[in-house]
Design an enzyme around this catalytic site. Structure first.
Site, PDB file in Angstrom:
ATOM      1  N   HIS A  69      40.023   3.828  44.265  1.00 43.86           N
ATOM      2  CA  HIS A  69      38.911   3.922  45.216  1.00 43.86           C
ATOM      3  C   HIS A  69      39.236   3.130  46.472  1.00 43.86           C
ATOM      4  O   HIS A  69      39.923   2.106  46.422  1.00 43.86           O
ATOM      5  CB  HIS A  69      37.588   3.471  44.588  1.00 43.86           C
ATOM      6  CG  HIS A  69      37.459   1.999  44.352  1.00 43.86           C
ATOM      7  ND1 HIS A  69      37.013   1.130  45.326  1.00 43.86           N
ATOM      8  CD2 HIS A  69      37.691   1.243  43.258  1.00 43.86           C
ATOM      9  CE1 HIS A  69      36.981  -0.097  44.839  1.00 43.86           C
ATOM     10  NE2 HIS A  69      37.397  -0.060  43.586  1.00 43.86           N
ATOM     11  N   ASP A 185      41.274  -4.742  45.588  1.00 37.99           N
ATOM     12  CA  ASP A 185      40.556  -3.852  44.675  1.00 37.99           C
ATOM     13  C   ASP A 185      39.802  -2.856  45.543  1.00 37.99           C
ATOM     14  O   ASP A 185      38.788  -3.216  46.143  1.00 37.99           O
ATOM     15  CB  ASP A 185      39.610  -4.675  43.802  1.00 37.99           C
ATOM     16  CG  ASP A 185      38.674  -3.825  42.959  1.00 37.99           C
ATOM     17  OD1 ASP A 185      38.938  -2.632  42.809  1.00 37.99           O
ATOM     18  OD2 ASP A 185      37.664  -4.374  42.491  1.00 37.99           O
ATOM     19  N   GLU A 219      32.830   3.761  44.661  1.00 40.13           N
ATOM     20  CA  GLU A 219      32.940   2.998  43.417  1.00 40.13           C
ATOM     21  C   GLU A 219      32.136   1.707  43.448  1.00 40.13           C
ATOM     22  O   GLU A 219      31.533   1.323  42.442  1.00 40.13           O
ATOM     23  CB  GLU A 219      34.418   2.687  43.138  1.00 40.13           C
ATOM     24  CG  GLU A 219      34.704   2.162  41.727  1.00 40.13           C
ATOM     25  CD  GLU A 219      34.529   0.654  41.600  1.00 40.13           C
ATOM     26  OE1 GLU A 219      34.487   0.174  40.459  1.00 40.13           O
ATOM     27  OE2 GLU A 219      34.435  -0.047  42.635  1.00 40.13           O
ATOM     28  N   GLU A 220      32.113   1.030  44.590  1.00 39.09           N
ATOM     29  CA  GLU A 220      31.470  -0.288  44.671  1.00 39.09           C
ATOM     30  C   GLU A 220      29.946  -0.215  44.506  1.00 39.09           C
ATOM     31  O   GLU A 220      29.297  -1.239  44.297  1.00 39.09           O
ATOM     32  CB  GLU A 220      31.811  -0.970  45.990  1.00 39.09           C
ATOM     33  CG  GLU A 220      33.297  -1.322  46.164  1.00 39.09           C
ATOM     34  CD  GLU A 220      33.783  -2.407  45.215  1.00 39.09           C
ATOM     35  OE1 GLU A 220      32.982  -2.897  44.393  1.00 39.09           O
ATOM     36  OE2 GLU A 220      34.976  -2.747  45.277  1.00 39.09           O
TER      37      GLU A 220
END
Length: 223
Positions: A69, A185, A219-220
């Protein structure tokens, strides 16, 4: 293999420096599309704004899906205060204590970008008796790098509630080869997938199994 490690690091820096808090992924996805096409991969935007790429391979019935992501944590203008400062609401799990003293960018809906700094509401340890209090989005604010002292001054700039606030990635590659940055990330994984695509192209390799890569952008916030 050093050329591919170097390429991955180069791509990681480029991707990390494209602002992309969840919901603001257009530009990082455009970059990925361009790079994947340059590498000869078939790539298309998904309905949700991500990128799905076909990296080649033979057995389509036993395919592999690689996924990363590219959305990050961030903030959004929750309220313009009377003194021209900005109250922030987080995007994803961004913590106020991790944003304090960070440089940031405010992205207006017209596309104009302003710089600012995220700081404690009263940042002077000498006169603020509550300086050691827990940092929350109620006592941390963004100070805009413009001559503003009122809500109207800020609105004149075109800043509104709902504008994205992007925090600096602060990407560095050290002399010993370590990479340090916000948002590793999961942008580092995206760069690694690009490195794999380049390896396949440069060496004319077609894997025995079909390989797809999916780059997502929400995604977050739990998607």
């Amino acid at each position: 293999m050093k050329q591919y490690t170097d390429y991955i690091m180069e791509q990681a820096v480029k991707i990390l420096n494209i602002d992309s808090p969840s919901g603001y992924g257009k530009y990082v996805m455009e970059y990925l599309m361009d790079e994947l096409h340059r590498l000869g991969a078939k790539a298309e935007l998904t309905t949700k704004g991500g990128v799905l790429a076909d990296l080649g391979g033979e057995d389509e019935n036993d395919a592999i899906l690689l996924e990363a992501h590219c959305d990050t944590l961030g903030g959004m203008v929750h309220m313009i205060k009377g003194d021209g400062r900005l109250k922030v609401t987080p995007v994803g799990g961004m913590r106020a204590e991790n944003a304090e003293a960070e440089n940031c960018r405010i992205i207006t809906k017209s596309g104009k970008i302003y710089e600012g700094t995220c700081q404690l509401v009263n940042a002077s340890v000498h006169v603020n008796a509550g300086y050691k209090s827990e940092r929350t989005w109620d006592n941390v604010e963004v100070v805009i790098d413009e001559k503003v002292s009122s809500k109207d001054d800020v609105k004149e700039l075109g800043i509104r509630n709902g504008d994205y606030i992007c925090f600096e990635a602060r990407t560095r590659i050290t002399e010993s080869g370590y990479i340090k940055s916000r948002y590793l990330d999961d942008k580092l994984s995206a760069a690694i997938i690009l490195g794999y695509a380049k390896y396949l192209k440069d060496n004319g390799i077609s894997p025995k199994r079909k390989v797809y890569a999916h780059f997502t952008i929400y995604e977050e916030v739990g998607h």
